[in-house]
Every structure is written in C-alpha cells, then in structure tokens.
Design a protein around this motif. Sequence first.
Motif, PDB file in Angstrom:
ATOM      1  N   LEU A 302      -4.230  11.654  -3.515  1.00  0.00           N
ATOM      2  CA  LEU A 302      -4.808  10.706  -4.466  1.00  0.00           C
ATOM      3  C   LEU A 302      -4.784   9.285  -3.907  1.00  0.00           C
ATOM      4  O   LEU A 302      -5.786   8.555  -3.965  1.00  0.00           O
ATOM      5  CB  LEU A 302      -4.037  10.762  -5.786  1.00  0.00           C
ATOM      6  N   LEU A 303      -3.635   8.909  -3.328  1.00  0.00           N
ATOM      7  CA  LEU A 303      -3.530   7.559  -2.772  1.00  0.00           C
ATOM      8  C   LEU A 303      -4.532   7.367  -1.642  1.00  0.00           C
ATOM      9  O   LEU A 303      -5.203   6.336  -1.558  1.00  0.00           O
ATOM     10  CB  LEU A 303      -2.122   7.308  -2.237  1.00  0.00           C
ATOM     11  N   GLY A 304      -4.636   8.377  -0.767  1.00  0.00           N
ATOM     12  CA  GLY A 304      -5.595   8.299   0.325  1.00  0.00           C
ATOM     13  C   GLY A 304      -7.004   8.088  -0.200  1.00  0.00           C
ATOM     14  O   GLY A 304      -7.761   7.257   0.305  1.00  0.00           O
ATOM     15  N   PHE A 305      -7.308   8.814  -1.274  1.00  0.00           N
ATOM     16  CA  PHE A 305      -8.644   8.727  -1.869  1.00  0.00           C
ATOM     17  C   PHE A 305      -8.898   7.338  -2.462  1.00  0.00           C
ATOM     18  O   PHE A 305      -9.911   6.698  -2.177  1.00  0.00           O
ATOM     19  CB  PHE A 305      -8.775   9.812  -2.943  1.00  0.00           C
ATOM     20  N   VAL A 306      -7.930   6.862  -3.264  1.00  0.00           N
ATOM     21  CA  VAL A 306      -8.095   5.558  -3.909  1.00  0.00           C
ATOM     22  C   VAL A 306      -8.208   4.450  -2.863  1.00  0.00           C
ATOM     23  O   VAL A 306      -9.093   3.591  -2.927  1.00  0.00           O
ATOM     24  CB  VAL A 306      -6.907   5.283  -4.857  1.00  0.00           C
ATOM     25  N   ILE A 309     -11.540   4.464  -1.171  1.00  0.00           N
ATOM     26  CA  ILE A 309     -12.604   3.848  -1.974  1.00  0.00           C
ATOM     27  C   ILE A 309     -12.539   2.332  -1.872  1.00  0.00           C
ATOM     28  O   ILE A 309     -13.548   1.646  -1.699  1.00  0.00           O
ATOM     29  CB  ILE A 309     -12.475   4.297  -3.447  1.00  0.00           C
ATOM     30  N   VAL A 310     -11.294   1.807  -1.949  1.00  0.00           N
ATOM     31  CA  VAL A 310     -11.140   0.349  -1.846  1.00  0.00           C
ATOM     32  C   VAL A 310     -11.609  -0.124  -0.466  1.00  0.00           C
ATOM     33  O   VAL A 310     -12.280  -1.153  -0.344  1.00  0.00           O
ATOM     34  CB  VAL A 310      -9.685  -0.056  -2.102  1.00  0.00           C
ATOM     35  N   ALA A 311     -11.287   0.645   0.556  1.00  0.00           N
ATOM     36  CA  ALA A 311     -11.723   0.269   1.906  1.00  0.00           C
ATOM     37  C   ALA A 311     -13.240   0.185   1.967  1.00  0.00           C
ATOM     38  O   ALA A 311     -13.801  -0.653   2.679  1.00  0.00           O
ATOM     39  CB  ALA A 311     -11.186   1.279   2.925  1.00  0.00           C
ATOM     40  N   GLY A 312     -13.887   1.036   1.184  1.00  0.00           N
ATOM     41  CA  GLY A 312     -15.343   1.052   1.170  1.00  0.00           C
ATOM     42  C   GLY A 312     -15.941  -0.242   0.646  1.00  0.00           C
ATOM     43  O   GLY A 312     -17.093  -0.566   0.920  1.00  0.00           O
ATOM     44  N   THR A 313     -15.172  -0.983  -0.119  1.00  0.00           N
ATOM     45  CA  THR A 313     -15.693  -2.238  -0.683  1.00  0.00           C
ATOM     46  C   THR A 313     -15.442  -3.419   0.233  1.00  0.00           C
ATOM     47  O   THR A 313     -15.755  -4.558  -0.104  1.00  0.00           O
ATOM     48  CB  THR A 313     -15.020  -2.538  -2.039  1.00  0.00           C
ATOM     49  N   GLY A 407      -3.688  10.491   5.404  1.00  0.00           N
ATOM     50  CA  GLY A 407      -4.468   9.864   6.475  1.00  0.00           C
ATOM     51  C   GLY A 407      -5.866  10.454   6.565  1.00  0.00           C
ATOM     52  O   GLY A 407      -6.854   9.725   6.702  1.00  0.00           O
ATOM     53  N   THR A 408      -5.962  11.771   6.461  1.00  0.00           N
ATOM     54  CA  THR A 408      -7.262  12.428   6.536  1.00  0.00           C
ATOM     55  C   THR A 408      -8.149  12.015   5.368  1.00  0.00           C
ATOM     56  O   THR A 408      -9.319  11.656   5.547  1.00  0.00           O
ATOM     57  CB  THR A 408      -7.077  13.967   6.527  1.00  0.00           C
ATOM     58  N   VAL A 409      -7.569  12.046   4.160  1.00  0.00           N
ATOM     59  CA  VAL A 409      -8.362  11.701   2.979  1.00  0.00           C
ATOM     60  C   VAL A 409      -8.777  10.232   3.032  1.00  0.00           C
ATOM     61  O   VAL A 409      -9.932   9.888   2.750  1.00  0.00           O
ATOM     62  CB  VAL A 409      -7.568  11.999   1.685  1.00  0.00           C
ATOM     63  N   LEU A 410      -7.848   9.368   3.423  1.00  0.00           N
ATOM     64  CA  LEU A 410      -8.183   7.942   3.522  1.00  0.00           C
ATOM     65  C   LEU A 410      -9.323   7.719   4.518  1.00  0.00           C
ATOM     66  O   LEU A 410     -10.318   7.049   4.206  1.00  0.00           O
ATOM     67  CB  LEU A 410      -6.945   7.140   3.947  1.00  0.00           C
TER      68      LEU A 410
END
Lengths: 529, 341
Positions: A302-306, A309-313, A407-410
């Motif tokens: 979940l943290l990797g995912f969140v 997403i923030v990195a995407g901005t 790491g993978t999800v992030l």
Amino acid sequence: MSQLAGAGRLTRFALRLDAWKLVPWIAIIALFPLASYSAYDSLFPTPRDAVVLEVSLQTNPAFTLLFGHATNLETAAGFTTWRIQVFGMFFTALMAIFTVTRHARASEDTGQAELVDSGAVGQHARLASGVLLAWAASAAVAALIAGTLTAAGAAPEDALALGGMLGGMGIAFAGVAAVTAQIGSYARTANALAAAVLVASYVLRGLGDTLEDAEWLLWTNPMGWAELIRPAAENNPGPLALLAAVGIATAAVGARLARRRDFGAGLLRQGTGPDRSTAGISRHTVRLSRGPIASWLATSALLGFVYGIVAGTMSGFFSENPFVQQILAARAATEEDLVFAFVQMLTFIMAIIAAVFGVQLALRFAVEEDERRSEWVLSAPLARARYLAPTVAAALGAPTVAVAVSGTVLGTTAVATGTRADAWLVLLQTLAHAPAVWLAAALALALVGAAPQLRWIAWLALVYWIVLTLFGPVLKAPDWLMDTSPFHVIPRITADDADWAPVVVVLAIAVVLITAGFAAYRRRDLRTV
Amino acid sequence: MSAVSITGLVKTFGRTRALDGLDLEVREGEVLGFLGPNGAGKSTTLRILLGLLRADSGRVELLGGDPWRDVVALHRRVAYVPGDVSLWPQLTGGQAIDLMGRLRGGLDETRRAELIDTFELDPSKRGRTYSKGNRQKVAIVAALSSRAELLVLDEPTAGLDPLMEALFREEIRREKAAGRSVLLSSHILAEVEALADRISIIRQGRVVETGSLEQMRSHARTSVAATLHGGTDQLTSMPGVHDLSVEDHRVRFTVDADGLGSAMNTLATHGVTALTVTPPSLEDLFLQHYGERIPPSGNGAEGIAGEHTRAADDGGRSPRRRPRHRGTPREEERTEDGGPQ
C-alpha cells in the motif's frame, strides 16, 4: 451511571499499575519539542538559514508527504511544530491505543479482568478506566508541552496549540482503541486494528498535504484534523474540539459494542480449527506470525502504491516551484536527480517499515519464552539453535520480501503515472537498504537470545536511528554521529562515488550480533518466571 | 541403571538458593513421587533434568546422559508435562499435540486417539478457549502418546476434576505396566500415595526423606487412642511412646513401630474398653517434615502436651525437622466423645 460504578477507583488503580509504563512515553514525547525549541537559535543563527531550509525542503515533496507542511520555519515555534508534529501525533496515538487495549482487552486474555469484573464495579468500569487513563496521559503530554514551551519563551497560544495537537490525537485514538478492543479476539488484533486506522490516517493526511486540490482529505481523518489546528500559524481550536468529540463518541460506541460480545471473546470470533497438523518447528514459527506477516506485506504494498502515485505528481510540482526551476535552469541537477532524491527518501521510509516488521518478528520469540511455551517445546528433542533458527530466518527474510514488494510497487506505480524514473533502479535502491534492516533485526535477535528482559533496547535503537537519519542532516549533526545510523550510511546507488564499505561493516555487525544471539541462547537458563 | 540420578544438586537464582544439595533417584520402571509444597524446588529440579536450566554444581544424570549436553538425544526418550501448561492462543489443542509429536519424530496414533477419547478432550478448540484442566489434558495426551521411556510430570493433575484425576491415575498405572519410569512431582498426597512406588519428600531445596510408603511408615509412629478401665500409672514408662496425654480414663499417644507390641500388652493389662489404632498416613509423614508451618492447635492442653513430649525426645535432631502428630484418629475420637468440638 451504575454501569460506570467503580471506574474512578479502577482508574486510580490502573494509574498505579501503569505509571512506570506511561512515564517514559510521556517524558519522551513531551520533552522532544522542548529540546527542538531550545536548539533553534543555535541551528539557525540568522533568519536566512531557516529560509534556506524551508526552500530546500520544498524541492522535495517527500518531506511534506512524510512530515507535513514546513510553512513557518522562521520562528522557533513553527520549526518545532514541523519537526515534531507527525512523530508526536503518531506516538501519542500509539500510547493511547496500547493503554486502552491493555485494560480493555489484554487483561481479559490474562485473566486479571475476571478478578476486577467480579468485584463491585459497573459493566463498563474497566473499559472506562482504560480510556480515562489514556486521556489523562494524553492531557499530561499536552500540558507538559504547553508548559515547557511557554517557559522556554514560546507564545502561550502556540505552545497550547501544539500540545493540543498531540493530546487531541491521544484522546481520539483512545476512543478508536475502545472500539477495536471489542472487535479483536486478542490484544494483538485489537492493537493491530487501531494501528491500521492510525496508519490509514497518516497516509490520507500525507496525500492531503501533497496532492493538488486535495486539502479536503485532511477533513477525513483524525491526523488530518490535528494538522488543521496548524499550531504556531493559525492555532485553530475547531479541529481540536472535533478530535475530543470523536474521542468521546468512539469511546461510547466501544461501550455499546462491549455489551454485544462475551467476556474474553471479540466481535470477530474465531471458531474451532483443524484438530490435526503436520507442521514442524519452521512452519510452526511462520504460522504463529501469519497475521503480522500478511498485514505488514499489505502495508508495504500500500505504501509503495501511495508513494508511487505521489511520485507521479512530481513533474507538475517541479514546474510550479520557482526554486526548482532555477536549479534545473542552472543545470545544477536534472529532473531525474530530483525525482530520485525524492524516491530515495521514500525508500528509506519503506526500509524503516520493514525494520519495524523484522524487530517485531524477532521479539515474538521472547514472548513464547515469557508465556512459558518455550519450556514445553524445548522438552522435545529440539536443540536450542534449531528452535531459534526459524525465527532468525523469518526476521531477516520477511522484511526483505517487504522491501522488495514496496520497491517494486513504488517503481512500477511511479513509472505508470508518468514519473521520470527507472523502476529497476527504484527497486535496487529499496533493496540497498536491506543490510540496515537486517542489522535492526539482528540486534533484536541478539537480545532475544542473550537477554530477553532487555529487548526494549531494540525498539529504542530503531527509534534513535529513525530520528537521527531523518532529522540529523537538518539539525547539522556531525558526521561521526550520523554514521551511527545504519540507514544513513546506505549510499544512493546512482551516485558515481557510492561508497559500499560502510554497508559491508553493517553486514558484519549484523552477522556478529546474530552469532552472539545463537551462542548466548544455547548457554543460558530459560526464563521461568 | 537409574532413569534419573542426582546428587548434591545446587541451583541459585540471584541470592535465592532454590536447590541446596538435592539428591534424587528414579529407578528404572518405577513411579517416584516427588512430594513437596509450592516453592520447595520441585519444578526447578525438573527443569534442570530437562536441560532448560543449568545446574550450578552437583551431578545430574538422565537416562545415563548429561541433561544439559545431550539434550536432543535424551529428549527423544523423555516426555514432559509442565506445571502450568500454556498453549498458543490461536492454535488448536490437536495442533499443539501434533507439533510435539512431530518434534519427537512421530507419536503413537492409536494411543493419541484413545487418550483424547478417555479424557474427553476436544482437539479442535483453540488454545485460548481451553480451561486450565483442558490445557493440562493437552499436555498429558502429548506426553503419554509419545514413546518415551521416562515421563517427567510436574503437578500434572492440577486443574483436573476428580473423575479425570482418576482416569489419569489409571493411565499412569498403564504406563508403568508398560515398563516406563515416571517422575511425578506433586503436592497432592493422595495422588502420590495411590501411584508412587517410592516417595521423595523435598523441603527447601533438599530431599529430606526417601523411601517406599511402607518404609516411611515404619519410621513413623502409629497413633493410638484408648479408653481404660483401670489406672494409667504405668503408661509413662512404656518404651517408644510419645506425645502421651491422659484425661481421666482416656489416653492418647503415638508409638514407634518397635514399641507397638509392648504398648498393646500394657494397655491390655489396664483393661481396655475402647481402642483406635491408626497407621501413619502419608499426610502424617509429610507433616513430620513440615510440622512447624502448621498454625498452633486450637486446643491448648493438647498442643502443650504435644510440644512438651516432643521437645523432650527431639534432642539430636536438626531444628528443622520437628515432628508433630496431628493425625486423624484424634479428630475422630473427639467427634465420638463429643469432645472439644
């Protein structure tokens, strides 16, 4: 009110029982702001120094995501608020959760509650005493912060607002724990559920702070409300009142739910189970930690995912930040560099999460000994080393899987949302933290093997490393001090001059600690009291 | 070869001397009752035997091996029931039994099923939902369904109801018949009396007496209460008589095994009209070693009489070993005679 009969007496009794457990929490949480406030003048001799920090923090939204807005660093109160708000809120909430669970739930597991409930006390007295004790401790945190900061020269309203921010979190989460204590069948489940609410709240407020037009997210959760108090800036009393109201309301809900469950059981019931098993000691060890393993892996994903997403901005963020534009124009750094600096910060946080996970898995071994199940298991033909080995494997292996997952999800989420980053490098950077994670777990394993009564040192060391790694650079800590944190010495893998020698040292210390843990465990008496 | 052989065992915890030169022997194929109150050092002894604690000094031998060094090899031949069984809250009793079985490299399936049936244990319940007695049963089933040569049982029936206790005794007799040795620690006198071939009484970290119940009885005195027709003047000179008290025509005393015959003859010459002779119970033996902890008797005269005679013939003994007889016969007699009730 007869349902609460005896609550006052029980609270005083609980206070006597818990005083020595609560004092360290209260002291550490409440004196940290004072230390930070007092250090302000020496850290920032001129206002310009503070502005430099504020600007440099703004180039890396990871700081906002993790610690909230740094808006008012020109004043000591504003700096103190930024530095301690998230940590203070997190730990005050944990203190409240553990306190309530201990009285409302854990005491049922151990049988103490039966003794109390059979006395002339009301049906809700025991729950009420736990909640009241947690509220009192939260109020003590708030009063201590307000008092010490005012005495140190802060404006009383700023000091009160900051104290209220932390105390309010304690009050709200005492109520949350009063509810989760009725749901989980075990103290551990109750704590985990309340902590999950806390983590979700933390993540939501991070998104609210970081994403554009997302301030409304702050209104959805307790940590968001606490942030909206904005100590040393706006000092809003409204959100504080909301926190207190929610604390009272959830405590009342907890009391209502308590009437719908049996003594010792939770609303989440666990029925009968399989009457046969083929598990040996390895599968048995994993089986005991199945719950934490599943929830920590889910948290990591979940943290990797969140964070992804923030990195995407980031691109949007960089294009709007004049300071960043200057840096990019001067070719002092590329956008990829800035993105990677952001990502590196996030990978550190994910490594911390994994370290907490590893320490927890390691320390469960000592719980087996405390509750005297080790005694029984070791009466079988099982060498001590063979008994400890699966715990060592789990405490090292499971967190490694956790960092790999996060790491993978992030990396993949960041790339999918258009970040200029290399998913493979993100994963490698996350995995580069593994030796530090192993060292944290190794310390816990050494303590479990040699001196389980001192196992709290593992948590202390971890908190020290987190605080040092996150705030040391900001506070201009000397290099030798910074180098005492294994997380600090992990190099950025994209740097040309990446120095891996310290990592080898970290690995070597971890190996020594684990070996010492095994050796001591083979030689010592089992704890039998 | 003995199953267990301990000499001069010492174990200290900080300043507390938990075991203070303890000697203990379990012969092959016997049930040894290890008797003592809480805190006397029973569990510590058993934990040292299982290699969970390390002895400070003394010689400890378990099935011919060193319990601290040869843990794995020895534990294949030993099964243990801990004093207060703690189960994994989320695992079922059956899973716990199977884990112990698996660690021992398999268990006797027929026996497992049979024992679960005998003790009416539900193996599909979770650890936290068992009562104390049921947790105890889980450990008993796990131990008895092993193929161990020696059973080490630490107060195994604590929490069992009387019916289950009786079933447990039956199972232990079966184990014994199958040739296994049993070290049974207990503070329940009746249980030890019913099961043990020999008994060792532990007190403050030392074994103060060991022997079969018969041997111990021969050391202890028989209680006698009689109502006499004639005078009581000659009684004081009877050999081996202690704790004599005389009230009108009623006499009470205890007598050594050697003096019993002559005492009976003397009584006969005084015209006995009522007579109660009670052999020493295990309780008496036990109380001989722990007598000083019993609160003083409510009956002043008896108390003083007892103290007096005891003090007179107690000379050579250690001050710790102060025998005092407060057996059942007196209680019965009091009731009969409408005495000081």
